[in-house]
Structure formats: C-alpha cells, structure tokens
Design a protein around this motif. Structure first.
Motif, PDB file in Angstrom:
ATOM      1  N   PHE A 199       0.834  -1.197   0.000  1.00 22.34           N
ATOM      2  CA  PHE A 199       0.000   0.000   0.000  1.00 22.34           C
ATOM      3  C   PHE A 199       0.871   1.249   0.000  1.00 22.34           C
ATOM      4  O   PHE A 199       1.939   1.283   0.604  1.00 22.34           O
ATOM      5  CB  PHE A 199      -0.910   0.026   1.229  1.00 22.34           C
ATOM      6  CG  PHE A 199      -1.965  -1.044   1.211  1.00 22.34           C
ATOM      7  CD1 PHE A 199      -3.097  -0.903   0.431  1.00 22.34           C
ATOM      8  CD2 PHE A 199      -1.812  -2.193   1.968  1.00 22.34           C
ATOM      9  CE1 PHE A 199      -4.064  -1.885   0.407  1.00 22.34           C
ATOM     10  CE2 PHE A 199      -2.776  -3.189   1.954  1.00 22.34           C
ATOM     11  CZ  PHE A 199      -3.902  -3.032   1.174  1.00 22.34           C
ATOM     12  N   CYS A 200       0.389   2.299  -0.651  1.00 20.71           N
ATOM     13  CA  CYS A 200       1.105   3.572  -0.669  1.00 20.71           C
ATOM     14  C   CYS A 200       0.090   4.682  -0.933  1.00 20.71           C
ATOM     15  O   CYS A 200      -0.469   4.785  -2.024  1.00 20.71           O
ATOM     16  CB  CYS A 200       2.199   3.567  -1.736  1.00 20.71           C
ATOM     17  SG  CYS A 200       3.269   5.016  -1.692  1.00 20.71           S
ATOM     18  N   ALA A 216      -4.122   8.604  10.143  1.00 18.35           N
ATOM     19  CA  ALA A 216      -4.503   7.387   9.416  1.00 18.35           C
ATOM     20  C   ALA A 216      -3.336   6.910   8.563  1.00 18.35           C
ATOM     21  O   ALA A 216      -2.177   7.130   8.899  1.00 18.35           O
ATOM     22  CB  ALA A 216      -5.740   7.667   8.564  1.00 18.35           C
ATOM     23  N   TYR A 217      -3.617   6.265   7.456  1.00 21.45           N
ATOM     24  CA  TYR A 217      -2.583   5.631   6.642  1.00 21.45           C
ATOM     25  C   TYR A 217      -1.897   6.601   5.683  1.00 21.45           C
ATOM     26  O   TYR A 217      -0.847   6.280   5.149  1.00 21.45           O
ATOM     27  CB  TYR A 217      -3.192   4.475   5.839  1.00 21.45           C
ATOM     28  CG  TYR A 217      -4.591   4.761   5.351  1.00 21.45           C
ATOM     29  CD1 TYR A 217      -4.808   5.579   4.259  1.00 21.45           C
ATOM     30  CD2 TYR A 217      -5.693   4.227   6.014  1.00 21.45           C
ATOM     31  CE1 TYR A 217      -6.090   5.864   3.830  1.00 21.45           C
ATOM     32  CE2 TYR A 217      -6.975   4.496   5.593  1.00 21.45           C
ATOM     33  CZ  TYR A 217      -7.175   5.323   4.504  1.00 21.45           C
ATOM     34  OH  TYR A 217      -8.440   5.609   4.089  1.00 21.45           O
ATOM     35  N   ARG A 218      -2.460   7.795   5.457  1.00 22.68           N
ATOM     36  CA  ARG A 218      -1.819   8.788   4.585  1.00 22.68           C
ATOM     37  C   ARG A 218      -0.897   9.639   5.458  1.00 22.68           C
ATOM     38  O   ARG A 218      -1.177  10.800   5.763  1.00 22.68           O
ATOM     39  CB  ARG A 218      -2.893   9.648   3.907  1.00 22.68           C
ATOM     40  CG  ARG A 218      -2.453  10.293   2.602  1.00 22.68           C
ATOM     41  CD  ARG A 218      -3.587  11.115   1.989  1.00 22.68           C
ATOM     42  NE  ARG A 218      -4.777  10.325   1.767  1.00 22.68           N
ATOM     43  CZ  ARG A 218      -5.001   9.558   0.711  1.00 22.68           C
ATOM     44  NH1 ARG A 218      -4.070   9.473  -0.229  1.00 22.68           N
ATOM     45  NH2 ARG A 218      -6.114   8.868   0.585  1.00 22.68           N
ATOM     46  N   CYS A 219       0.231   9.032   5.852  1.00 18.50           N
ATOM     47  CA  CYS A 219       0.980   9.572   6.996  1.00 18.50           C
ATOM     48  C   CYS A 219       2.397  10.029   6.700  1.00 18.50           C
ATOM     49  O   CYS A 219       3.121  10.409   7.620  1.00 18.50           O
ATOM     50  CB  CYS A 219       1.020   8.533   8.116  1.00 18.50           C
ATOM     51  SG  CYS A 219       1.937   7.031   7.702  1.00 18.50           S
ATOM     52  N   GLY A 240       6.299  -0.342   6.496  1.00 16.42           N
ATOM     53  CA  GLY A 240       5.831   0.147   5.205  1.00 16.42           C
ATOM     54  C   GLY A 240       5.156   1.499   5.305  1.00 16.42           C
ATOM     55  O   GLY A 240       5.292   2.222   6.293  1.00 16.42           O
ATOM     56  N   SER A 241       4.398   1.822   4.288  1.00 17.31           N
ATOM     57  CA  SER A 241       3.825   3.157   4.125  1.00 17.31           C
ATOM     58  C   SER A 241       2.893   3.568   5.268  1.00 17.31           C
ATOM     59  O   SER A 241       2.810   4.746   5.609  1.00 17.31           O
ATOM     60  CB  SER A 241       3.058   3.221   2.803  1.00 17.31           C
ATOM     61  OG  SER A 241       2.383   4.453   2.659  1.00 17.31           O
ATOM     62  N   GLY A 246       0.223   6.848  11.566  1.00 10.13           N
ATOM     63  CA  GLY A 246       0.220   5.716  10.747  1.00 10.13           C
ATOM     64  C   GLY A 246      -0.590   4.555  11.280  1.00 10.13           C
ATOM     65  O   GLY A 246      -0.064   3.710  11.966  1.00 10.13           O
ATOM     66  N   ASN A 247      -1.931   4.477  10.890  1.00 13.08           N
ATOM     67  CA  ASN A 247      -2.769   3.334  11.259  1.00 13.08           C
ATOM     68  C   ASN A 247      -3.524   2.847  10.035  1.00 13.08           C
ATOM     69  O   ASN A 247      -4.180   3.629   9.341  1.00 13.08           O
ATOM     70  CB  ASN A 247      -3.755   3.727  12.361  1.00 13.08           C
ATOM     71  CG  ASN A 247      -3.071   3.989  13.681  1.00 13.08           C
ATOM     72  OD1 ASN A 247      -2.929   3.124  14.527  1.00 13.08           O
ATOM     73  ND2 ASN A 247      -2.608   5.232  13.872  1.00 13.08           N
ATOM     74  N   GLY A 248      -3.439   1.541   9.777  1.00 11.26           N
ATOM     75  CA  GLY A 248      -3.984   0.987   8.544  1.00 11.26           C
ATOM     76  C   GLY A 248      -5.475   0.719   8.561  1.00 11.26           C
ATOM     77  O   GLY A 248      -6.079   0.554   7.499  1.00 11.26           O
TER      78      GLY A 248
END
Length: 476
Positions: free
Chosen positions: A92-93, A119-122, A153-154, A165-167
């Motif tokens: 994921f990216c 969130a994941y867009r970190c 990872g991302s 950073g949480n997926g």
C-alpha cells in the motif's frame, strides 16, 4: 495589539496583482522581516462565541520554513509515486499531494508536549514529527534503515509523540482519545491531535470517541481532513450531512480552508487554547488530493481531469502561499525559484541513497512480537516453532548477566513511595538534630563569662619539642 506593516498592499488571501508587479514592489520597498495580512473566507464556526484571529503576522523565517516544508513533501510524494511505478516500492502507498498545508500549518503551532495520531496517509506527518525523509523512503523500500526497520511500510511509521500511521480506517480516533486521556491524567499541558478522513467520518467509533472526550473534557483536537473523496466516492454521495465540523453536536466545531497554510496555522493556535481550557473541539480541513486514494487508484474514474486541473490552478496550497510571500515582500521570485531547485535536488538525492540499502535478515521477522514475553515461543504460528527474541539482541547480541555484586536494590512499584517517605523523614530528623545542636551551642555561649570567650577561642601554641638528634660535631 498586533502591529501591522505599512506594506499591507491592500492584500487579501486571494492574492494581489501580477508576479511582475509584486517583484517590482519588493525591490522598491525592500524585503521585510515581518508582514501582516487579513484572512478572508477561511473559517466557519459552530457553537463557538469567537473564532480564530483573521489578522495574522508572518515573519520571513516562518514563511520560508513553511514554504520549504511544503516543497519537500510535494517532491517526496512525487518521487515515491515514481518509485512505486517502477515496482521498487510494494504494498500500500497513500500519497499526500495537494494536502500539504494541513500538516505544515498545524505543526507550526503544535508544541513539543503535544501528540499526533493519524490514518494511513501519513508520510507528511511522519516527516514533520521528526523522522528524516531518508528513513521514510527506506521504510517504503522495506529496508533495514527504515524508521520501522522496513517492516511497517507506508502505513506504519512512528516517532516521539507520533503514534502512527494506522492501517484500519477510523481506528486511530479512539486511540487518539486515549492519548488525550493520558495527557489529562499526567497533567502535562499537552493536547492530542487526532486526524481522520471524510471517508471515516461516518463510523460509529468516531462518535463514541466524541462522547467519551466530551464526558471527560479531554484535551483532544479531532481533525477531519476532508479531501472530498472517500476512496472513489464523493462526500455528498456517502454522507447525509457534509458539514463535518458540526458532527460533534455537543462539541464545538470549526471549518477551515485547508489549502491556506496561514488559515490552518491560525486555526490550530485557536484549537490548542480551546482544548486546554474547554475540552475537545472538531476541525474540518477542507482540502483536495491530486492523486488517487492509493497508488492502485488512477483517481480519474470518478472525477474528471478538468476538475483536478482547475483545483491545481485556483487552490494549490504551494502556489497560493508563494504568491502571498511575494506580495508581502518577504522574498522575491528569484529567491523562491532558487529554493525550489535546491529542495528538488536535495529530496531526489536523499531518496536515491535509500535504494542501495539491504532488507532485514529473516531472523528479524519474528522479533519484538510481545512487549513482555512469558511463554518463550510465539503462539499461534502453525507449522513453525519460533523463539521470541528482542531486536536489541539481533543488533547487539544477547545481554550478559549482571553480577550480583553490581545489582543495586532499587525499589519498585509501591515501594518507591515508601522509600521516598523514609527519605523525607530522614531529612526532617537530620534538620531537627542540626537545629537542636545549634540551640545548645547558643545557650552554652550565653552562660560563659565575659572575657573568657576571646581567650578560649584562641588555641594555645604547643610547646617546642626538644631535638631528637644530637647536633653535628664541629669541623677541625
């Protein structure tokens, strides 16, 4: 009262004149160390008596710092996207192109005691919270020099006061409320900044977190980064109410133009002060992402290319801020162009270095599964018998057993309080004994007759001792 510069240039946040006119004005009047401007159409308040200040000061130092940071983030995400297309980055990216003003503006007004979770867009927040671009790119490559040793990872990057950073969509919000509870419990004057997207705004755990934060008056700033598309669905098609800053109901809210970095900075200052005095607040940062939801999404199947291009031309956070800097005579076009080129080269060079690093060894894949290992082996791994080891043991070897002679008896748990109480009593007893000794000496001096004290203070000189050796015989 705020001092306003004579070079206000009748300027509003929408810009002022052509680039040529601004450069001529800057050269005539010279560069300024600090200027002011008035923000317009940047805030909407919900259940608030007052909002953020509309008149803001901007120093040359702050302007160039924020401008450089946004340039770095934009270039880094562009390079990451290119490496992904070359298949050097896998998995994921999620890129942040177009949303840079939110992270940069907020970080300008956060303090060292404040915490952030997103969130994941970190990538942007990871960099601003202290992780180098080199470590972030190495983490995207999955190599050992990454900030999570290449195993996160991302979506899984962390640093001091930055909890990722949480997926899992929306899962960071209740965690962020818990961080706010920790700040309140410790009384460390910190606030918890909890970021989530418009796609997560309809989840039940968001409202549960709002409820707990309001009940306990937690110092939380809930930030909805509304880029208007939850994956491939526009907010109007997914949400019955798109005014996300009003979603807190019993929690005050503030709508912010998230593409104006100065508006974001002013709103953050206001939100920090509000959270410390009155408890939680909800911010909606209205922004836009130029790329797809992730690298697997081209981003053009649910919106037109013309829509993306129009936003780039009218509301780009870097371009608009660049115009403001020039109009306020804080820098000229040539200086900013040189800064653009320098930043581009630095980011490209930094990212290229990470391509030569190695992945971690297989032995490291099962390190630090448990914070405190009880069983010795890792449970629930079918077909494997993996021994649990710590990362420190992989890097530095197993620690040697400390000799009993070097072990100090250190109190633990409740014994710490008992030890401190004993230490306080010992100090009090020593102080009382000293005071009592001083009192006895004073009473003895008072009883002594006059004249004797002076002679008594002088110590008698010891009598001369006879020589132990006989004097030498005279020479003939």
């Amino acid at each position: 009262m705020m001092k306003f510069s004579c070079v206000r240039v009748a300027m509003r946040c929408s810009g002022a004149g052509s680039i040529l006119e601004r450069n001529i004005l800057c050269r005539i009047m010279g560069r300024h160390k600090c200027s002011c401007l008035t923000l317009e159409n940047t805030f909407k308040c919900y259940d608030l008596e007052n909002g953020p200040t509309m008149d803001v000061e901007l120093s040359r130092e702050d302007a160039l710092t924020m401008y450089t940071q946004m340039l770095e983030l934009r270039r880094f995400e562009t390079v990451a996207g290119n490496y992904y297309k070359e298949r050097k980055i896998r998995g994921f990216c999620h890129l942040y192109n177009g949303q840079e003003a939110v992270a940069v503006g907020m970080k300008q007004r956060l303090r060292s005691c404040d915490s952030v979770i997103t969130a994941y867009r970190c990538h942007a927040w990871t960099y601003l919270m202290g992780v180098s671009l080199y470590e972030i790119m190495a983490e995207l490559f999955g190599v050992r020099t990454g900030c999570s040793r290449g195993k996160g990872g991302s979506m899984h990057m962390y640093s001091d006061k930055f909890y990722g950073g949480n997926g899992i969509v929306g899962a960071q919000v209740p965690l962020g409320a818990g961080i706010g509870l920790a700040h309140s419990y410790r009384k460390d004057n910190g606030v918890s900044v909890v970021l989530y997207g418009d796609g997560a705004a309809n989840q039940g755990q968001i409202f549960e977190s709002f409820n707990m934060a309001k009940l306990w008056c937690l110092p939380c700033i809930f930030v909805c980064e509304n880029n208007h598309y939850g994956m491939g669905t526009h907010a109007k098609r997914a949400s019955a109410m798109t005014e996300f800053y009003m979603r807190g109901q019993y929690i005050p809210g503030l709508w912010v133009d998230g593409n104006q970095v100065l508006a974001v900075r002013s709103a953050t200052q206001f939100a920090v002060e509000h959270a410390l005095k009155h408890g939680p607040i909800v911010l909606e940062m209205s922004t836009y992402r130029y790329v797809g939801h992730s690298m697997s999404d081209p981003g053009t199947s649910y919106r037109s290319r013309e829509e993306v291009q129009a936003t780039r031309e009218k509301r780009d956070p870097i371009t608009s801020f660049r115009s403001q800097i020039i109009a306020l005579c804080l820098a000229d076009e040539e200086e900013l162009k040189a800064l653009d080129d320098k930043t581009r080269k630095q980011v490209d060079s930094t990212c290229k270095k990470a391509t030569t690093d190695r992945e971690v060894e297989l032995d490291e894949l099962h390190t630090d599964i448990y914070a405190k290992n009880v069983d010795g082996k890792i449970r629930g791994v079918s077909g494997f018998h993996l021994e649990h080891i710590k990362l420190a043991e992989v890097c530095f070897g197993k620690p040697k057993k400390t000799p009993a002679s070097e072990i100090n008896d250190v109190p633990v748990g409740a014994e710490i309080d008992v030890a401190k109480a004993k230490e306080r009593l010992a100090k009090q007893d020593a102080k009382k004994a000293k005071e009592a000794k001083g009192g006895n000496k004073k009473s003895a001096d008072a009883k002594q007759p006059k004249g004797e004290g002076d002679d008594g203070d002088k110590k008698a000189k010891p009598a001369a001792q006879p020589p132990t050796k006989a004097p030498p015989a005279p020479k003939k």
